[in-house]
Design an enzyme around this catalytic site. Structure first.
Site, mmCIF file in Angstrom:
data_model
loop_
_atom_site.group_PDB
_atom_site.id
_atom_site.type_symbol
_atom_site.label_atom_id
_atom_site.label_comp_id
_atom_site.label_asym_id
_atom_site.label_seq_id
_atom_site.Cartn_x
_atom_site.Cartn_y
_atom_site.Cartn_z
ATOM 1 N N ASP A 50 31.854 12.823 -56.205
ATOM 2 C CA ASP A 50 31.021 13.948 -56.842
ATOM 3 C C ASP A 50 31.233 15.250 -55.960
ATOM 4 O OD1 ASP A 50 29.208 13.362 -55.172
ATOM 5 O OD2 ASP A 50 27.688 12.984 -56.736
ATOM 6 N N SER A 51 31.752 15.163 -55.260
ATOM 7 C CA SER A 51 32.101 16.401 -54.342
ATOM 8 C C SER A 51 33.107 17.317 -55.163
ATOM 9 C CB SER A 51 32.734 16.197 -52.972
ATOM 10 O OG SER A 51 33.871 15.244 -52.987
ATOM 11 N N ASP A 89 32.958 7.694 -57.770
ATOM 12 C CA ASP A 89 31.351 8.144 -57.490
ATOM 13 C C ASP A 89 30.728 8.013 -58.844
ATOM 14 O OD1 ASP A 89 29.967 8.456 -55.050
ATOM 15 O OD2 ASP A 89 30.683 10.660 -55.100
ATOM 16 N N LYS A 117 31.067 4.005 -55.923
ATOM 17 C CA LYS A 117 30.166 4.317 -54.880
ATOM 18 C C LYS A 117 28.875 4.908 -55.514
ATOM 19 C CE LYS A 117 30.555 8.015 -52.256
ATOM 20 N NZ LYS A 117 29.289 8.922 -52.548
ATOM 21 N N GLU A 119 24.734 6.564 -54.364
ATOM 22 C CA GLU A 119 23.978 6.854 -53.209
ATOM 23 C C GLU A 119 22.544 6.159 -53.126
ATOM 24 O OE1 GLU A 119 23.501 11.081 -52.902
ATOM 25 O OE2 GLU A 119 25.860 11.718 -53.211
ATOM 26 N N GLU A 186 26.303 9.361 -44.010
ATOM 27 C CA GLU A 186 26.558 10.857 -44.106
ATOM 28 C C GLU A 186 25.482 11.380 -43.264
ATOM 29 O OE1 GLU A 186 27.335 12.485 -47.751
ATOM 30 O OE2 GLU A 186 27.234 14.602 -47.019
HETATM 31 O O1 KIV Z 1 31.338 12.864 -53.048
HETATM 32 C C1 KIV Z 1 31.829 12.787 -52.116
HETATM 33 O O2 KIV Z 1 33.005 13.399 -51.697
HETATM 34 C C2 KIV Z 1 31.418 12.023 -51.026
HETATM 35 C C3 KIV Z 1 31.924 11.753 -49.629
HETATM 36 C C4 KIV Z 1 31.901 13.247 -48.919
HETATM 37 C C5 KIV Z 1 31.496 10.787 -48.810
HETATM 38 O O3 KIV Z 1 30.266 11.173 -51.360
#
Ligand code: KIV
Length: 261
Positions: A50-51, A89, A117, A119, A186
């Site tokens: 989600d970056s 994510d 993924k 969090e 992280e």
């Molecule tokens: O969203 C993302 O790119 C991440 C990584 C920085 C681990 O969660």
């Protein structure tokens, strides 16, 4: 070995990386060409993180990223048909309950994500378990949680106080026990990251957590210098794509102004 002859990488293959003694170098991708290039370079795990919200969509943080946006980018990466494992994510507020997590994860797996993924540690154990029961592979993410930036009070190292140390270790053990095949650490204090890595049997994949995690992940834009306005201190850019783009565009503008094609 040419990429088309390589075996497809599965969550189980990543889970077993520790027993093979093969460290995991993961990167993010949000589009088809980047995914293909990373795959050709031998990256075993591609995260559609989600970056994307920050380095592609122009949001100030990751909390505004929607499931529809994640689905769009997961689908673009999946079209690259990589040998690398594609992890999608789950964005903020899409996994507050176990049924919610499973329904939304299915949207990403239908778009082509091969694992999900999310969090959190102890707090998301019911969601991880439900995903595993639904047959969805899960990568955990503990330590500093960008989707909880406000509660975290910024991008700060986790695990300096005794209380945080205990919490982050408990999160790591809970995520493994719930069935994750790997866990992102992280901004975890490096000595604590080392202890967690020694304790878990699944690979720890660090970001800003020192040199002792079993693998590492970076936002690709940070590695290639493609987002020059902000780069975390721990990320070293090895090329300067931003200057290359700017230089090419300046040259093109000059050429057109001078009457060239
Ligand atoms: O969203 C993302 O790119 C991440 C990584 C920085 C681990 O969660």
């Amino acid at each position: 070995m040419p990429v088309d002859q390589k075996p497809k990488i599965t969550p189980e293959f990543i889970r077993a990386a520790k027993s093979r003694g093969e460290r995991v170098a993961a990167l993010t991708a949000y589009d088809y060409p980047t995914a293909r290039l990373l795959d050709e370079a031998g990256v075993p795990l591609i995260l559609v993180g989600d970056s994307v919200g920050m380095v592609v969509l122009g949001y100030p943080d990751t909390t505004q990223v929607t499931l529809a946006e994640m689905r769009h980018h997961v689908a673009a990466v999946a079209r690259a048909k990589t040998k690398a494992l594609v992890v999608g994510d789950l964005p903020y507020h899409t996994y507050q309950t176990a049924p919610n997590a499973v329904a939304n994860a299915h949207i990403l797996t239908e778009a082509g994500a091969e694992a999900i993924k999310l969090e959190g540690g102890v707090a998301v154990v019911p969601e991880i378990r439900a995903l595993r029961e639904a047959g969805i592979a899960v990568m955990g993410h503990i330590g500093m949680l960008p989707q909880h930036l406000k509660e975290e009070g910024g991008y700060k190292i986790k695990g300096r106080s005794e209380e945080q140390k205990v919490q982050v270790m408990a999160d790591a053990l809970a995520v493994e026990e719930a069935g994750a095949f790997a866990v992102v650490l992280e901004l975890v204090e490096p000595e604590l990251a080392r202890e967690i890595t020694a304790k878990l049997s699944i690979p720890t994949i660090g970001i800003g957590s020192g040199a002792h995690c079993f693998g590492n992940i970076l936002v690709t834009h940070d590695l290639i210098g493609a987002f020059p306005w902000f780069r975390p201190k721990f990320a070293v850019a090895t090329v300067d794509v931003a200057s290359a783009i700017r230089g090419a565009a300046e040259g093109y503008v000059r050429q057109v102004k001078e009457g060239g094609g």
